[in-house]
Design a protein around this motif. Structure first.
Motif, PDB file in Angstrom:
ATOM      1  N   TYR A 141     -74.827  48.854 -39.985  1.00  0.00           N
ATOM      2  CA  TYR A 141     -75.481  49.071 -41.271  1.00  0.00           C
ATOM      3  C   TYR A 141     -76.876  48.458 -41.218  1.00  0.00           C
ATOM      4  O   TYR A 141     -77.641  48.785 -40.336  1.00  0.00           O
ATOM      5  CB  TYR A 141     -74.630  48.527 -42.423  1.00  0.00           C
ATOM      6  N   ASP A 142     -77.188  47.520 -42.135  1.00  0.00           N
ATOM      7  CA  ASP A 142     -78.533  46.928 -42.115  1.00  0.00           C
ATOM      8  C   ASP A 142     -78.525  45.540 -41.473  1.00  0.00           C
ATOM      9  O   ASP A 142     -79.380  44.715 -41.742  1.00  0.00           O
ATOM     10  CB  ASP A 142     -79.114  46.871 -43.529  1.00  0.00           C
ATOM     11  N   LYS A 144     -71.142  44.447 -50.364  1.00  0.00           N
ATOM     12  CA  LYS A 144     -72.483  44.506 -50.949  1.00  0.00           C
ATOM     13  C   LYS A 144     -72.421  44.272 -52.461  1.00  0.00           C
ATOM     14  O   LYS A 144     -73.262  43.570 -53.020  1.00  0.00           O
ATOM     15  CB  LYS A 144     -73.149  45.850 -50.629  1.00  0.00           C
TER      16      LYS A 144
END
Length: 112
Positions: A54-55, A84
């Motif tokens: 993901y990030d 998140k």
């Protein structure tokens, strides 16, 4: 020592636990507190992988019965979305760490 390394939250946890003694682990000039089992030397840690996820990044660890193979990456979009959302909520409530939660409880600012 923990504050000098930028680990203020862990330093607060040490203060809040009320014990005279605690264990810090050292890797060269870096000290930290860790839960769980440890190997006697980082030289034992030979099977792992660090991958984009993901990030951020994902640390892949060995399989329990096959120490020479790492777990395969399984994208878990729903679970990642829950984490998140959780991060957003703890930021709104100002309880991103256990030491923050302990502080609010000790000041009577938390309902149980």
């Amino acid at each position: 020592m923990l504050v000098k390394q930028g680990l203020e939250e862990k330093a607060e946890l040490f203060e809040q636990q009320g014990c005279l003694f605690s264990f810090l682990y050292h890797l060269e000039d870096y000290a930290n507190y860790f839960f769980g089992h440890h190997v006697p030397s980082t030289g034992y840690l030979t099977t792992f992988n660090i991958s984009p996820y993901y990030d951020g990044i994902l640390l892949q660890v060995p399989k329990p019965k096959q120490f020479n193979e790492v777990h395969e990456i399984k994208k878990q979009d729903k679970l990642f979305g829950i984490f998140k959302e959780h991060k957003k909520r703890v930021d709104i409530l100002d309880i991103p760490t256990l030491s923050n939660l302990n502080y609010y409880v000790s000041k009577g600012k938390a309902e149980i």
